[in-house]
Design an enzyme around this catalytic site. Structure first.
Site, PDB file in Angstrom:
ATOM      1  N   ALA A  68     -10.578  -8.934  39.505  1.00 41.19           N
ATOM      2  CA  ALA A  68      -9.789  -9.904  38.758  1.00 41.19           C
ATOM      3  C   ALA A  68      -9.477 -11.042  39.719  1.00 41.19           C
ATOM      4  O   ALA A  68      -9.466 -10.850  40.937  1.00 41.19           O
ATOM      5  CB  ALA A  68      -8.497  -9.244  38.274  1.00 41.19           C
ATOM      6  N   GLY A 115     -11.504  -5.290  39.072  1.00 45.87           N
ATOM      7  CA  GLY A 115     -11.909  -5.582  37.691  1.00 45.87           C
ATOM      8  C   GLY A 115     -13.426  -5.584  37.516  1.00 45.87           C
ATOM      9  O   GLY A 115     -13.926  -5.323  36.418  1.00 45.87           O
ATOM     10  N   GLU A 118     -14.337  -2.080  37.142  1.00 45.06           N
ATOM     11  CA  GLU A 118     -13.880  -1.655  35.810  1.00 45.06           C
ATOM     12  C   GLU A 118     -14.818  -2.165  34.714  1.00 45.06           C
ATOM     13  O   GLU A 118     -15.083  -1.467  33.733  1.00 45.06           O
ATOM     14  CB  GLU A 118     -12.443  -2.143  35.584  1.00 45.06           C
ATOM     15  N   GLU A 138      -7.179  -2.134  44.387  1.00 39.56           N
ATOM     16  CA  GLU A 138      -5.917  -2.683  43.896  1.00 39.56           C
ATOM     17  C   GLU A 138      -4.699  -2.254  44.716  1.00 39.56           C
ATOM     18  O   GLU A 138      -3.781  -3.043  44.933  1.00 39.56           O
ATOM     19  CB  GLU A 138      -5.694  -2.307  42.422  1.00 39.56           C
TER      20      GLU A 138
HETATM   21  N1  COA Z   1     -10.100 -13.255  43.238  1.00 39.51           N
HETATM   22  C1  COA Z   1     -10.130 -14.559  43.562  1.00 39.51           C
HETATM   23  N2  COA Z   1     -10.962 -15.055  44.497  1.00 39.51           N
HETATM   24  C2  COA Z   1     -11.781 -14.215  45.106  1.00 39.51           C
HETATM   25  C3  COA Z   1     -11.817 -12.842  44.820  1.00 39.51           C
HETATM   26  C4  COA Z   1     -10.920 -12.374  43.823  1.00 39.51           C
HETATM   27  N3  COA Z   1     -10.884 -11.089  43.475  1.00 39.51           N
HETATM   28  N4  COA Z   1     -12.728 -12.257  45.620  1.00 39.51           N
HETATM   29  C5  COA Z   1     -13.276 -13.225  46.367  1.00 39.51           C
HETATM   30  N5  COA Z   1     -12.705 -14.413  46.079  1.00 39.51           N
HETATM   31  C6  COA Z   1     -12.990 -15.731  46.644  1.00 39.51           C
HETATM   32  C7  COA Z   1     -12.404 -15.876  48.048  1.00 39.51           C
HETATM   33  O1  COA Z   1     -11.033 -16.241  47.966  1.00 39.51           O
HETATM   34  C8  COA Z   1     -13.270 -16.963  48.608  1.00 39.51           C
HETATM   35  O2  COA Z   1     -12.858 -18.206  48.058  1.00 39.51           O
HETATM   36  P1  COA Z   1     -12.698 -19.522  49.020  1.00 39.51           P
HETATM   37  O3  COA Z   1     -14.081 -19.737  49.556  1.00 39.51           O
HETATM   38  O4  COA Z   1     -12.249 -20.587  48.087  1.00 39.51           O
HETATM   39  O5  COA Z   1     -11.714 -19.142  50.078  1.00 39.51           O
HETATM   40  C9  COA Z   1     -14.640 -16.665  48.009  1.00 39.51           C
HETATM   41  O6  COA Z   1     -14.385 -15.859  46.858  1.00 39.51           O
HETATM   42  C10 COA Z   1     -15.549 -15.887  48.928  1.00 39.51           C
HETATM   43  O7  COA Z   1     -14.882 -14.702  49.326  1.00 39.51           O
HETATM   44  P2  COA Z   1     -14.677 -14.278  50.859  1.00 39.51           P
HETATM   45  O8  COA Z   1     -13.472 -13.383  50.922  1.00 39.51           O
HETATM   46  O9  COA Z   1     -14.681 -15.494  51.749  1.00 39.51           O
HETATM   47  O10 COA Z   1     -16.004 -13.453  51.124  1.00 39.51           O
HETATM   48  P3  COA Z   1     -16.210 -12.302  52.190  1.00 39.51           P
HETATM   49  O11 COA Z   1     -17.689 -12.049  52.231  1.00 39.51           O
HETATM   50  O12 COA Z   1     -15.561 -12.631  53.490  1.00 39.51           O
HETATM   51  O13 COA Z   1     -15.492 -11.012  51.593  1.00 39.51           O
HETATM   52  C11 COA Z   1     -14.866  -9.467  49.834  1.00 39.51           C
HETATM   53  C12 COA Z   1     -15.949 -10.417  50.398  1.00 39.51           C
HETATM   54  C13 COA Z   1     -15.347  -8.988  48.484  1.00 39.51           C
HETATM   55  C14 COA Z   1     -14.711  -8.289  50.792  1.00 39.51           C
HETATM   56  C15 COA Z   1     -13.526 -10.218  49.703  1.00 39.51           C
HETATM   57  O14 COA Z   1     -13.759 -11.433  49.020  1.00 39.51           O
HETATM   58  C16 COA Z   1     -12.461  -9.459  48.972  1.00 39.51           C
HETATM   59  O15 COA Z   1     -11.871  -8.522  49.520  1.00 39.51           O
HETATM   60  N6  COA Z   1     -12.172  -9.865  47.701  1.00 39.51           N
HETATM   61  C17 COA Z   1     -11.094  -9.309  46.932  1.00 39.51           C
HETATM   62  C18 COA Z   1     -11.478  -7.943  46.397  1.00 39.51           C
HETATM   63  C19 COA Z   1     -10.333  -7.352  45.625  1.00 39.51           C
HETATM   64  O16 COA Z   1      -9.292  -7.003  46.150  1.00 39.51           O
HETATM   65  N7  COA Z   1     -10.534  -7.212  44.304  1.00 39.51           N
HETATM   66  C20 COA Z   1      -9.597  -6.579  43.456  1.00 39.51           C
HETATM   67  C21 COA Z   1      -8.725  -7.568  42.803  1.00 39.51           C
HETATM   68  S1  COA Z   1      -7.588  -6.751  41.722  1.00 39.51           S
END
Ligand code: COA
Length: 264
Positions: A68, A115, A118, A138
């Site tokens: 999400a 999400g 999910e 989460e």
């Molecule tokens: N919501 C909003 N933005 C998200 C996102 C999310 N769930 N997951 C990734 N992004 C965005 C990042 O903020 C970043 O945006 P920016 O370039 O404007 O800063 C872009 O996507 C790229 O992500 P980034 O974190 O730089 O990539 P990464 O390769 O370093 O890491 C992940 C990848 C997937 C490990 C990391 O993005 C992450 O942990 N995301 C969240 C996962 C999460 O907790 N999901 C559950 C949400 S309830």
């Protein structure tokens, strides 16, 4: 009718509808608009008789869906009722996949977190690249899955696996997701599409009503005892026996030819 789509690509070819979540710069995170658009395309795929199978995938090399949209989630911090409404909205969109009347396949090409995991779990089947990463992180954000994941993962892979994924929030490699039955079929990244299409082609050869009844029998049985489920199964078996497709399937077998199903 499908309105203008901003965050999704949608196309239908040869009986297969493909939805691509297309926010690669945000790793295809599900914001409100993306969920709303998913609702539109799920309704369109349900109503379009030419669509036999729906595939959902993510744009870019890196992610299926990374969760999400966390920036939107922050807006409901401190607002329990608002957060519950948000979860209910997401659940209502993913539930549309239960009521599609045809198989949906998540073709997981990268991160399927929160999400995104999910959404994949809400599909009838999942294929995955061996570089895909699943997880329900989460708890790392101080919340729990809210789009049906705690319920679907427990039903698909069992409560032990659901507890492990939900409590650790760990990134789960594709091989492990495959081992516990979350990924049905696993492929090298360059073979994901072809491998998924091979499964789709095999499904396309089957009778549409039999597929629908098979999906519904398993899904409805999740909430039933074995005995209740068997009663429900006999009802579907009876319904299937009333179709022209049953006659065709059996005649084709006995005549040693391929069946031509009409969905009637
Ligand atoms: N919501 C909003 N933005 C998200 C996102 C999310 N769930 N997951 C990734 N992004 C965005 C990042 O903020 C970043 O945006 P920016 O370039 O404007 O800063 C872009 O996507 C790229 O992500 P980034 O974190 O730089 O990539 P990464 O390769 O370093 O890491 C992940 C990848 C997937 C490990 C990391 O993005 C992450 O942990 N995301 C969240 C996962 C999460 O907790 N999901 C559950 C949400 S309830």
């Amino acid at each position: 009718m499908i309105m203008d789509l901003t965050n999704l690509l949608y196309g239908v070819e040869g009986g297969v509808a493909t939805v691509t979540i297309n926010r690669p710069d945000k790793l295809n995170a599900l914001n409100h608009q993306t969920l709303q658009e998913l609702g539109q395309v799920f309704d369109a795929a349900r109503d379009d008789e030419s669509v036999r199978v729906l595939i959902i995938t993510g744009s870019g090399e890196k992610a299926f869906v990374a969760g999400a949209d966390i920036s939107e989630l922050l807006e409901v911090a401190g607002d329990g009722a608002g957060a519950a409404t948000l979860a209910g909205f997401g659940q209502s969109i993913l539930r549309k996949l239960d009521n599609l009347g045809k198989p949906s396949i998540a073709m997981v090409n990268g991160f399927a977190l929160g999400g995104g995991c999910e959404l994949a779990l809400a599909c009838t089947l999942r294929t995955g690249s061996n570089t895909a990463v699943f997880g329900l992180p989460e708890v790392s954000l101080g919340i729990i899955p809210g789009y049906g994941g705690s319920q679907r993962l427990a039903r698909i892979a069992g409560p032990g696996v659901a507890r492990e994924w939900i409590l650790t929030g760990d990134m789960i490699p594709a091989a492990e997701a495959h081992r516990v039955g979350v990924i049905n079929r696993i492929f090298a990244p360059e073979e994901l599409k072809e491998g998924t299409m091979k499964m789709v082609k095999s499904i396309l050869k089957k009778g549409p009503l039999a597929l629908q009844f098979g999906i519904e029998a398993v899904l409805r049985g999740w909430d039933m005892s074995q005995g209740e489920g068997e009663v429900m199964e006999t009802e579907y078996f009876g319904k299937a026996a009333e179709t022209a497709d049953m006659k065709e399937g059996m005649a084709a077998f006995l005549e040693k030819r391929k069946p031509v199903f009409t969905g009637k």
